[in-house]
Design an enzyme around this catalytic site. Sequence first.
Site, PDB file in Angstrom:
ATOM      1  CD  GLU B  31      25.322  22.218 -14.921  1.00  0.00           C
ATOM      2  OE1 GLU B  31      25.205  20.931 -15.038  1.00  0.00           O
ATOM      3  OE2 GLU B  31      24.313  22.875 -14.168  1.00  0.00           O
ATOM      4  CD  GLU B  61      21.558  22.397 -12.188  1.00  0.00           C
ATOM      5  OE1 GLU B  61      21.783  22.614 -11.022  1.00  0.00           O
ATOM      6  OE2 GLU B  61      22.470  21.645 -12.797  1.00  0.00           O
ATOM      7  CG  ASP B  86      16.442  13.266 -15.664  1.00  0.00           C
ATOM      8  OD1 ASP B  86      15.850  12.176 -15.334  1.00  0.00           O
ATOM      9  OD2 ASP B  86      16.865  13.210 -16.652  1.00  0.00           O
ATOM     10  CG  HIS B 130      21.473  10.749 -15.162  1.00  0.00           C
ATOM     11  ND1 HIS B 130      21.298  10.976 -13.597  1.00  0.00           N
ATOM     12  CD2 HIS B 130      22.391  11.907 -15.183  1.00  0.00           C
ATOM     13  CE1 HIS B 130      22.292  11.305 -13.419  1.00  0.00           C
ATOM     14  NE2 HIS B 130      22.998  12.098 -14.202  1.00  0.00           N
TER      15      HIS B 130
END
Lengths: 331, 325
Positions: B31, B61, B86, B130
Amino acid sequence: MEPTHNIRRLMDLYRTMSRIRAFETAALNAHKEGVVPGPLHVSIGQEGVAAGVCLNLTTEDRITSNHRGHGHALAKGAGVQGMMRELFGREGGHCRGKGGSMHIADFSVGMLGANGVVSGGIPIAVGAAQGLKMLRSSAIAVCFFGDGAINRGPFLEGLNWAALYNLPVLFICEDNGVSAFTATDTVTAGPGVIARAASLGVPGVTVDGNDALAVDEAAGRLVAEVRGGKGPRLLHAKTFRITGHTSTDAAAWRDPADVAAAKARDPIDRLGLLLADRGVATADLDALRLAVFEEMEAAVNDAKAAPWPDEAIAYEDVQDVGAVRFSGVSA
Amino acid sequence: MSMHQVTLVEAVRLAALQEMRRDPTVWVMGEDVARGGLYGQYRDFLPEFGAERVVSTPISESTIMGAGLGAALVGTRPIIEMRIFDFVMCAMDELVNQIAKIRYMFGGQARPSVVVRMPHGIWRNSAAQHSQMLESWFVHLPGVIVVTPSTPADAAGLLVNAIRSDDPVLFFDPKNLFPATGDVASVIEPIPFGKARLAREGRDLTIVSWSAIMPAVEQAAATLAADGIAADVIDLRTLWPWDQEAVCASVARTGRLLVVQEAVSVAGFGAEVVATVLETLGPARVKAARRLGAPRIPIPFSPPLEDAVKVTPAKIVAAAKAAMG
Ligand SMILES: Cc1ncc(C[n+]2csc(CCOP(=O)(O)OP(=O)(O)O)c2C)c(N)n1
Ligand SMILES: [Mg+2]
């Protein structure tokens, strides 16, 4: 009469389907005999899809498959002896006895592997197509999956991705109506795989998967479009799994009327009738079916006689750096 | 060879740049990578390599990971960017069941030559989804290399080696250290996996650590030195393979071991280090073997709460002194 089909092509389809049927039957029998460890997912009744699609592919083209992958592998040209030995877990199996039925693969003919995870092959096929495109290859990727796979995220992600990058990949939804033991339409919302594909920018067509000619013709058109750079396509082939979900499932839970109807639409018998119509002697067809039966029987005998792999082989093919070596002493 | 001072994020940018110039089959996908990546680790890649080799992907993902594998199977060498560690949870099937298994399951027919980059660790009060450090999970996974650098030079050299490696490499960028600076050579040589870096020499105690917590460890070692405790400080750099020889040789000299990890201590990699040292040297030669890490709670958001969870130089000094007995 199908003018595009000459007798030789029909016989190719017939031979491939018969070989798949004979392989699956031999494997299933060997499993019942107790000489094939682990479960098998066989594709008896679905042979028209693998045969019709793969007849349009070159060795350079790559396929990914699902848990029911023997037919796809055979149709793509995988060696029978290596396949049968793999099912038996013996030395000389394509995967050195480390994959078995559910991970059958023969990279030498572009068969990039069956997959134990439903929809697992979809992102892999999409990426293979992306790599092939990047390398300016004329080869394409073809991705076989079942009707159950369209309810997993990778189906939606993968089709979006393939359309987005205009990738040379052909998706084959082999629709036998069941997701393991549950009718797929009872767990699937919306108008189905073609509409889902269309909404993601992937055009698709539906064919009768038990009509190998129809599969061949549709796949031929779609493969040409994909190879011609027009982007991904989807073939929805409706078929029927005559045997159970796995080799241990007698499929007694199914409506006998459905099974009887499916047997009446058996793809091999149907093509046999057409061939007879076109003047091929029944004796020639019988001889072919006997020959492939003998081929698979020989493969079973070879696999039975093949040695078990050495314990050290379990430690190989993990990784180059940081590999754990076999101590020579059994754990 | 000429050296220059750069930030860690620039060091890994230069490493990937060098390798993409060297090998046209190397490409990057993930991304926002065409926009330079979340941290600027791919800044200016798009104009040089074009959209085919610098592929900004959908937020998919599973397919980022799985397509990277597929592309490797036909002979390209993708760098798979996960953005923040994560998010790999959304691609665990593709990583654990596919990439890590495919060579083995297919009896050596497949080479999943991918680098999966997963910037990890506590960072700017990003809270529980995160900030995680779960690198120990992946050490438990046969089939992969686990890389956890802490300095610009190590990150660059290890990334070069990762890109050239035929094995799948899980590369944990220490994202909180991206602004840290250090010297990097103009031609970045690969650093082999499994070779630790001795960050400081001392004969009293061995401190073993890796990744983002290393600066805190070095700070603590300086404080300890001022207090008369000289620590051997070992930065493992890679957790699989890891430099068991260097660690055991050090503990054989010092007799005392402290493993410091940013991650939750329970069942973390520190346990593996302690067990290996004890098995190798025997309890008689090890006077102390301790772990320091986070408590077994998620990373909280609020700054004082996050601070409370963090391993700090003061906590490391205290743990080291406890190990000295
Ligand atoms: C992700 C995942 N979930 C569940 C399973 C268990 N499972 C194996 S095959 C199967 C049914 C798959 O149905 P479909 O994709 O239509 O293929 P078919 O068996 O009909 O050929 C299921 C649920 C699995 N292998 N992977
Ligand atoms: Mg099905």
